[in-house]
Design an enzyme around this catalytic site. Structure first.
Site, PDB file in Angstrom:
ATOM      1  N   TYR A 163      35.359 -42.689  29.768  1.00  0.00           N
ATOM      2  CA  TYR A 163      34.411 -41.595  29.981  1.00  0.00           C
ATOM      3  C   TYR A 163      33.029 -42.157  30.305  1.00  0.00           C
ATOM      4  CZ  TYR A 163      31.527 -37.530  28.673  1.00  0.00           C
ATOM      5  OH  TYR A 163      30.619 -36.509  28.661  1.00  0.00           O
ATOM      6  N   LYS A 167      30.905 -41.982  33.795  1.00  0.00           N
ATOM      7  CA  LYS A 167      29.584 -41.353  33.741  1.00  0.00           C
ATOM      8  C   LYS A 167      28.501 -42.350  34.163  1.00  0.00           C
ATOM      9  CE  LYS A 167      29.965 -37.071  31.964  1.00  0.00           C
ATOM     10  NZ  LYS A 167      29.580 -35.888  32.756  1.00  0.00           N
TER      11      LYS A 167
END
Lengths: 270, 261
Positions: A163, A167
């Site tokens: 994640y 990001k």
């Protein structure tokens, strides 16, 4: 200066706008006078936010959108232009696992599908949203504001590494877009939320977890969607016309510390 | 280029200011291991001299030359005069390391004018004097120069009660960036080593305090740093051939502490 912050006549799209941070930004932009477009996958929650904004006298429409689907994202921007005649800001806020499986596997056994899902859910979706919005802004000849949402975990070692990695790419994209789109009057900035609760706590257990997490934050609490409202208004408004390529940490001071527990207080005389 | 040449300080004349501190002592020993002669400057004329003398004995046991001095780094003139004397006695000056460390931890409203002044003087102003003086010596010799300033990773992070100390570290980081830029065209490099939690730092990680114990486990490598962890980077930044294109940087030796979320 304060009139620069008014969003009357502005058209704003928010992907992931039906709850949490996205909802907080949508409510604030609508309150400041913008016409907003709430994009999310679930019709029911879209309808709730749209109704909430309209009930308060604001302008909103809802467009069910899967931000990982480029046709749907293009149609979303077209819907904004059709409704309001233009687009002034895109909050490419939607993120997630992109349909890939969640995985707690160690790095050396991490499945392709989980990593690809994070890249699709967080990076590709932001790319589609910013591309579609920038195209419309260039065609309008007006410029505008692109705002992506990364995570504080993107500038520190996060436990959720796939994640955070996907990001993290948004930090680079922000700088690149700021440089590339500056001549067109389009600015690009990125939000880095810390620990944020995306809805009201409904159980005692949930409240206890939040309180404990708040202890890891110098501000002493986890953040809420509303903590992003004023910043969102600022980034849409003409007050931020010369602000581009920036990272906005909204983390209650968490990342600025991190070398010791937030309330550790050494005492030492010289 | 043979590896030992790349990292060699053979025949080089070096000076370590704050040689009595754990970081200064470690750098001085590493310089000697890499072949340098080392002038050891204690910051005060008390037991600091005895600690610096222990470093001197270690260096002499390696067959290198070590000399000892006391340098009052709060006075620019004293830094200049002592450095001039050292360069004369050594026959030149190629690399300078400076490792002062005066830690203060108090609530900001309790920090007096004089405490702030002392913290800035020892941790920052002294480093400014060192750079200013070293540059003079390097130019006099028309030779490349290497400067390494030891500071704290608190230059980029906040913590309770360390406003004065971290501000001094921030000033050092800015000094490194600007001096590195200003001197880059003369083959003089200026770099910093940012220390995280080191195993001698009981002054800031209060023994018995459970939050301090937690902080000790914050580095990604799950241990505090030791003096031995510094030597390699100090030599890399100080040898003529090893890092001529690295300047204006503060490199952390912190076991990943500042990447911890």
């Amino acid at each position: 200066m304060i009139q620069d912050l008014a969003l009357d006549g502005k058209a704003v799209v928010i992907t992931g706008g039906s709850h949490g941070i996205g909802r907080g930004m949508a409510l604030a932009c609508a309150e400041a006078g913008a016409g907003v477009v709430i994009a999310a996958r679930g019709q029911e929650r879209i309808d709730e936010v749209v109704a909430e904004i309209r009930a308060a006298g604001g302008k909103a429409i809802g467009v069910p959108t899967d931000a990982t689907n480029r046709q749907q994202v293009d149609a979303l921007v077209a819907a904004c232009v059709s409704e309001y005649g233009k687009i002034d800001a895109m909050f490419a806020h939607a993120g997630g696992s992109g349909g890939g499986p969640q995985s707690d596997a160690p790095f050396w056994e991490y499945p392709d599908e989980a990593f690809e899902g994070a890249v699709i859910g967080n990076l590709m979706s932001s790319f589609y949203s910013c591309r579609a919005a920038a195209k419309a802004m260039v065609e309008q000849g007006t410029g505008g504001s692109l705002v992506m949402t990364a995570t504080a975990g993107a500038v520190r070692a996060s436990q959720r590494w796939a994640y955070a990695t996907s990001k993290g790419a948004l930090l680079s994209m922000t700088k690149v877009l700021a440089g590339r789109l500056g001549p067109q009057g389009i600015r690009a900035n990125v939000l880095l939320p810390g620990m944020i609760a995306t809805s009201e706590a409904t159980t005692e257990q949930e409240r206890a977890i939040r309180e404990q997490r708040g202890m890891f934050t110098p501000a002493g609490r986890v953040g809420m969607g509303a903590d992003f409202g004023a910043l969102a208004v600022y980034l849409v408004s003409d007050a931020s016309k010369y602000v581009t390529g920036q990272q906005f940490l909204v983390d209650g001071g968490m990342v600025n510390g991190g070398v010791a527990p937030p309330f550790y207080t050494p005492q030492h005389e010289i | 280029m043979p590896l030992e040449h790349r990292f060699s300080l053979a025949g080089k004349k070096t000076m370590v200011i704050g040689a009595e501190t754990p970081a200064g002592g470690a750098i001085a020993r590493a310089y000697a291991e890499a072949g340098a002669d080392v002038a050891l400057c204690a910051l005060t004329a008390d037991d600091a001299v005895l600690k610096a003398r222990a470093v001197k004995r270690d260096i002499e046991a390696m067959g290198r030359t070590a000399t000892e001095y006391v340098m009052d780094v709060t006075l620019g003139k004293n830094v200049q005069v002592t450095t001039r004397q050292i360069a004369k006695e050594l026959g030149g000056l190629d690399a300078v390391a400076s490792a002062p460390d005066l830690f203060l931890a108090k609530p900001i409203e309790k920090i007096s004018d004089s405490e702030l002044q002392r913290v800035m003087q020892m941790n920052f102003t002294s480093q400014f004097f060192v750079v200013r003086t070293a540059v003079e010596e390097f130019r006099r010799a028309k030779a490349p120069g290497r400067i390494v300033l030891v500071t704290s990773v608190l230059h980029e992070r906040g913590m309770m009660n360390v406003s004065a100390y971290s501000a001094a570290a921030g000033a050092v980081a800015s000094l490194i960036r600007s001096a590195g830029h200003e001197l880059s065209h003369e083959n003089i490099t200026v770099n910093g080593i940012g220390l995280g939690w080191m195993d001698w730092m009981d002054d800031r990680l209060t023994p018995g305090d459970e939050n301090a114990d937690r902080a000790r486990r914050f580095p990604m490598l799950r241990r505090m740093g030791t003096a031995e962890d510094l030597g390699g980077l100090a030599v890399l930044l100080s040898a003529e051939e090893s890092a001529p294109y690295i300047t204006g940087q503060v490199l952390a030796v912190d076991g990943g502490l500042t990447q911890h979320q």
